[in-house]
Design a protein around this motif. Structure first.
Motif, PDB file in Angstrom:
ATOM      1  N   PRO A  43       8.567 -36.884 -42.088  1.00  0.00           N
ATOM      2  CA  PRO A  43       8.400 -35.446 -41.851  1.00  0.00           C
ATOM      3  C   PRO A  43       9.719 -34.778 -41.474  1.00  0.00           C
ATOM      4  O   PRO A  43      10.643 -35.425 -40.969  1.00  0.00           O
ATOM      5  CB  PRO A  43       7.407 -35.390 -40.686  1.00  0.00           C
ATOM      6  CG  PRO A  43       6.693 -36.702 -40.716  1.00  0.00           C
ATOM      7  CD  PRO A  43       7.689 -37.684 -41.213  1.00  0.00           C
ATOM      8  N   GLY A  44       9.792 -33.475 -41.699  1.00  0.00           N
ATOM      9  CA  GLY A  44      10.983 -32.714 -41.348  1.00  0.00           C
ATOM     10  C   GLY A  44      11.114 -32.474 -39.864  1.00  0.00           C
ATOM     11  O   GLY A  44      12.161 -32.017 -39.398  1.00  0.00           O
ATOM     12  N   PHE A  45      10.068 -32.779 -39.095  1.00  0.00           N
ATOM     13  CA  PHE A  45      10.134 -32.640 -37.635  1.00  0.00           C
ATOM     14  C   PHE A  45       9.463 -33.846 -37.001  1.00  0.00           C
ATOM     15  O   PHE A  45       8.596 -34.484 -37.588  1.00  0.00           O
ATOM     16  CB  PHE A  45       9.494 -31.327 -37.165  1.00  0.00           C
ATOM     17  CG  PHE A  45       8.108 -31.078 -37.701  1.00  0.00           C
ATOM     18  CD1 PHE A  45       6.978 -31.605 -37.070  1.00  0.00           C
ATOM     19  CD2 PHE A  45       7.919 -30.311 -38.835  1.00  0.00           C
ATOM     20  CE1 PHE A  45       5.710 -31.387 -37.560  1.00  0.00           C
ATOM     21  CE2 PHE A  45       6.650 -30.076 -39.348  1.00  0.00           C
ATOM     22  CZ  PHE A  45       5.540 -30.617 -38.704  1.00  0.00           C
ATOM     23  N   GLU A  46       9.909 -34.153 -35.786  1.00  0.00           N
ATOM     24  CA  GLU A  46       9.417 -35.320 -35.052  1.00  0.00           C
ATOM     25  C   GLU A  46       9.288 -34.953 -33.574  1.00  0.00           C
ATOM     26  O   GLU A  46       9.744 -33.889 -33.138  1.00  0.00           O
ATOM     27  CB  GLU A  46      10.400 -36.495 -35.172  1.00  0.00           C
ATOM     28  CG  GLU A  46      10.651 -37.008 -36.579  1.00  0.00           C
ATOM     29  CD  GLU A  46       9.714 -38.147 -36.964  1.00  0.00           C
ATOM     30  OE1 GLU A  46       8.793 -38.471 -36.174  1.00  0.00           O
ATOM     31  OE2 GLU A  46       9.912 -38.713 -38.060  1.00  0.00           O
ATOM     32  N   ASN A  47       8.715 -35.861 -32.814  1.00  0.00           N
ATOM     33  CA  ASN A  47       8.646 -35.701 -31.363  1.00  0.00           C
ATOM     34  C   ASN A  47      10.069 -35.647 -30.794  1.00  0.00           C
ATOM     35  O   ASN A  47      10.927 -36.450 -31.161  1.00  0.00           O
ATOM     36  CB  ASN A  47       7.875 -36.886 -30.770  1.00  0.00           C
ATOM     37  CG  ASN A  47       7.565 -36.705 -29.299  1.00  0.00           C
ATOM     38  OD1 ASN A  47       8.473 -36.674 -28.481  1.00  0.00           O
ATOM     39  ND2 ASN A  47       6.294 -36.599 -28.972  1.00  0.00           N
ATOM     40  N   VAL A  48      10.313 -34.693 -29.902  1.00  0.00           N
ATOM     41  CA  VAL A  48      11.638 -34.537 -29.308  1.00  0.00           C
ATOM     42  C   VAL A  48      12.127 -35.845 -28.694  1.00  0.00           C
ATOM     43  O   VAL A  48      13.308 -36.203 -28.798  1.00  0.00           O
ATOM     44  CB  VAL A  48      11.624 -33.414 -28.242  1.00  0.00           C
ATOM     45  CG1 VAL A  48      12.859 -33.499 -27.355  1.00  0.00           C
ATOM     46  CG2 VAL A  48      11.573 -32.045 -28.907  1.00  0.00           C
ATOM     47  N   PRO A  52      17.519 -33.986 -36.681  1.00  0.00           N
ATOM     48  CA  PRO A  52      18.964 -33.788 -36.783  1.00  0.00           C
ATOM     49  C   PRO A  52      19.666 -34.931 -37.511  1.00  0.00           C
ATOM     50  O   PRO A  52      20.837 -34.831 -37.859  1.00  0.00           O
ATOM     51  CB  PRO A  52      19.407 -33.736 -35.321  1.00  0.00           C
ATOM     52  CG  PRO A  52      18.431 -34.631 -34.623  1.00  0.00           C
ATOM     53  CD  PRO A  52      17.128 -34.485 -35.352  1.00  0.00           C
ATOM     54  N   GLU A  53      18.965 -36.054 -37.716  1.00  0.00           N
ATOM     55  CA  GLU A  53      19.511 -37.218 -38.410  1.00  0.00           C
ATOM     56  C   GLU A  53      18.336 -38.055 -38.902  1.00  0.00           C
ATOM     57  O   GLU A  53      17.188 -37.794 -38.562  1.00  0.00           O
ATOM     58  CB  GLU A  53      20.446 -38.005 -37.504  1.00  0.00           C
ATOM     59  CG  GLU A  53      19.808 -38.537 -36.244  1.00  0.00           C
ATOM     60  CD  GLU A  53      19.326 -39.961 -36.429  1.00  0.00           C
ATOM     61  OE1 GLU A  53      20.047 -40.778 -37.017  1.00  0.00           O
ATOM     62  OE2 GLU A  53      18.202 -40.267 -35.981  1.00  0.00           O
ATOM     63  N   GLY A  54      18.620 -39.082 -39.718  1.00  0.00           N
ATOM     64  CA  GLY A  54      17.538 -39.785 -40.382  1.00  0.00           C
ATOM     65  C   GLY A  54      17.141 -41.128 -39.820  1.00  0.00           C
ATOM     66  O   GLY A  54      15.988 -41.535 -39.954  1.00  0.00           O
ATOM     67  N   THR A  55      18.046 -41.832 -39.152  1.00  0.00           N
ATOM     68  CA  THR A  55      17.785 -43.214 -38.773  1.00  0.00           C
ATOM     69  C   THR A  55      16.590 -43.366 -37.839  1.00  0.00           C
ATOM     70  O   THR A  55      15.718 -44.214 -38.063  1.00  0.00           O
ATOM     71  CB  THR A  55      19.032 -43.838 -38.122  1.00  0.00           C
ATOM     72  OG1 THR A  55      20.092 -43.837 -39.080  1.00  0.00           O
ATOM     73  CG2 THR A  55      18.766 -45.255 -37.674  1.00  0.00           C
ATOM     74  N   ALA A  56      16.536 -42.553 -36.779  1.00  0.00           N
ATOM     75  CA  ALA A  56      15.440 -42.672 -35.813  1.00  0.00           C
ATOM     76  C   ALA A  56      14.092 -42.431 -36.490  1.00  0.00           C
ATOM     77  O   ALA A  56      13.112 -43.138 -36.212  1.00  0.00           O
ATOM     78  CB  ALA A  56      15.648 -41.691 -34.658  1.00  0.00           C
ATOM     79  N   SER A  57      14.032 -41.448 -37.383  1.00  0.00           N
ATOM     80  CA  SER A  57      12.781 -41.156 -38.081  1.00  0.00           C
ATOM     81  C   SER A  57      12.362 -42.307 -38.986  1.00  0.00           C
ATOM     82  O   SER A  57      11.179 -42.680 -39.027  1.00  0.00           O
ATOM     83  CB  SER A  57      12.926 -39.877 -38.916  1.00  0.00           C
ATOM     84  OG  SER A  57      13.124 -38.750 -38.101  1.00  0.00           O
ATOM     85  N   VAL A  58      13.304 -42.864 -39.728  1.00  0.00           N
ATOM     86  CA  VAL A  58      12.984 -43.960 -40.651  1.00  0.00           C
ATOM     87  C   VAL A  58      12.534 -45.199 -39.888  1.00  0.00           C
ATOM     88  O   VAL A  58      11.559 -45.864 -40.261  1.00  0.00           O
ATOM     89  CB  VAL A  58      14.199 -44.272 -41.542  1.00  0.00           C
ATOM     90  CG1 VAL A  58      13.988 -45.568 -42.318  1.00  0.00           C
ATOM     91  CG2 VAL A  58      14.457 -43.122 -42.505  1.00  0.00           C
ATOM     92  N   LEU A  59      13.210 -45.506 -38.773  1.00  0.00           N
ATOM     93  CA  LEU A  59      12.813 -46.658 -37.977  1.00  0.00           C
ATOM     94  C   LEU A  59      11.432 -46.431 -37.367  1.00  0.00           C
ATOM     95  O   LEU A  59      10.595 -47.341 -37.356  1.00  0.00           O
ATOM     96  CB  LEU A  59      13.847 -46.926 -36.877  1.00  0.00           C
ATOM     97  CG  LEU A  59      13.594 -48.164 -36.012  1.00  0.00           C
ATOM     98  CD1 LEU A  59      13.454 -49.424 -36.865  1.00  0.00           C
ATOM     99  CD2 LEU A  59      14.719 -48.341 -35.000  1.00  0.00           C
TER     100      LEU A  59
END
Length: 420
Positions: A43-48, A81-88
């Motif tokens: 998703p384009g947004f995630e939990n802060v 703001p970046e992709g790594t945390a979301s992908v993990l």
């Protein structure tokens, strides 16, 4: 009448320049797809909290640049703001690490958002292609990702980029270095915000771009002098693998990058033709990130390459990518009967896998042929009442200007053969 514009710090991708962005994304992802990396989209947004824990509370990204908001239901979310945390996070949620085939190799492409001062190469909305190899500690994985990025850039024709390489140590040796660095930094003349950073994450001070700070960092303790034997051996193996593969790199003892989760290998791709925003991509190993966001220990490594900055790098080197025409055949009808017949032919061509377009709006022959030229189509189909009465259409080679009558009943098969 109000005319709306794109928000400050953003941009629209429109033809023909958008084709270059698509070509860059494809060039970066091709080596990944050929190396066992599967596509992931988040998703384009995630939990802060995902970014606060993973990227780091002390980073400028989280403390100053992140677009955070509260939903009507009271959830605290942030545009990624970046992709790594979301992908993990996605890999953990889907239990990909439990499938028994480690590392989990993933690639992604998307838009990211940071509230920064807009300038050339720095936008509030930007595009990246990234790759992550999750769940395995192996210097060959670190080397593989660097080699694949190098391969992608070279496939685009880029030559004036450099690879900077460093090691940030691990849980064993970094605390010792951190203490030594803090002792050095506490004696410097730093502003209040930077002093606060000294206590939270002193390595981030080394990444400070201000000249007044960099001047004071001369003589600062260097991490390479504090690396434990295991980290030294790991880093030397990465360097050896890159050298064997013929990938040139520069050791940069000050390279720390802007995210808290990096351990051991860290690297950056820089292009000297881009001025102050010289980094076109980068990444590194992040062995503790999974645990930071509530998962098991999963040593991992990855990178993200900026599509926007890669396009700027191409422009700086004067490289114009060869973008194939999106249209193979352009149909020009003369009269209502021809309009209906050629529209049917265009539909058949598309179903047969031939890219075809049509002269809409009832233009005359001259205007329609101008559009055919602009389309870049190598062939034009022209038909009027006389042609239809004879059961043919005129097939024109737009490059040579040669024109021939082709039976209407065989034109689709003949054109399909030309594009086979």
């Amino acid at each position: 009448m109000t005319t709306f514009q794109a928000p400050k710090g953003t941009y629209d991708l429109i033809p023909p320049r958008s084709a270059t962005f698509l070509a860059v994304r494809d060039a970066i992802s091709t080596p990944l797809r050929n190396s066992g990396y599967g596509y992931v989209e988040t998703p384009g947004f995630e939990n802060v909290e995902l970014f606060a824990r993973g990227v780091g509370e002390s980073t400028d990204i989280v403390s100053k640049e992140m677009y955070a908001f509260e939903t009507k239901g009271g959830d605290r979310l942030a545009l990624r703001p970046e992709g790594t945390a979301s992908v993990l996070r996605a890999a953990l949620e889907a239990n990909l690490h439990k499938a028994g085939n480690l590392p989990v190799k993933l690639w992604y492409s998307g838009s990211y958002y940071r509230y920064e001062k807009p300038q050339a190469g720095r936008y509030r909305h930007f595009s990246q292609v990234g790759a992550e190899a999750i769940g395995t500690e192996d210097p060959a994985l670190d080397a593989e990702l660097i080699i694949l990025a190098d391969q992608a850039y070279r496939s685009l024709g880029l030559r004036n980029f450099r690879i900077l390489l460093n090691s940030l140590g691990d849980r064993e040796c970094r605390p010792v270095y951190r203490e030594a660095l803090q002792g050095f930094l506490r004696d410097l003349d730093l502003d209040e915000d930077t002093r606060r950073r000294v206590e939270i994450n002193p390595l981030r001070v080394l990444d400070d771009k201000r000249s007044e700070v960099q001047k004071q960092l001369v003589g600062a303790p260097q991490l390479r002098d504090y690396l434990c034997d295991a980290c030294k051996a790991y880093h030397e193996e990465v360097r050896a693998l890159l050298t064997t593969a013929g990938v040139a790199f520069e050791d940069d003892v000050k390279l720390v990058r802007g995210l808290d989760y990096y351990t051991r290998t860290t690297f950056e791709f820089v292009h000297d033709g881009l001025g102050s925003q010289s980094a076109v991509g980068g990444g590194g190993r992040y062995d503790g990130l999974s645990e930071m966001i509530g998962g098991p220990a999963l040593p991992s490594v990855g990178w993200a390459l900026g599509v926007d900055r890669t396009v700027l790098a191409l422009e700086a080197e004067g490289i114009a990518l060869e973008i194939p025409s999106t249209t193979g055949v352009y149909a020009v009808p003369l009269g209502e009967e021809a309009r209906r017949v050629l529209f049917g032919v265009v539909t058949e061509l598309r179903r047969a896998g031939v890219a075809a377009d049509f002269s809409y709006g009832g233009k005359g022959l001259k205007g329609a042929m101008k559009n055919a030229n602009r389309s870049g189509a190598p062939y034009a189909l022209v038909a009027g009442e006389r042609d239809l009465a004879e059961g043919v259409v005129q097939l024109k080679n737009m490059e040579s200007g040669e024109q021939q009558a082709v039976p209407l009943e065989t034109v689709v098969s003949e054109l399909r053969a030309k594009f086979a």
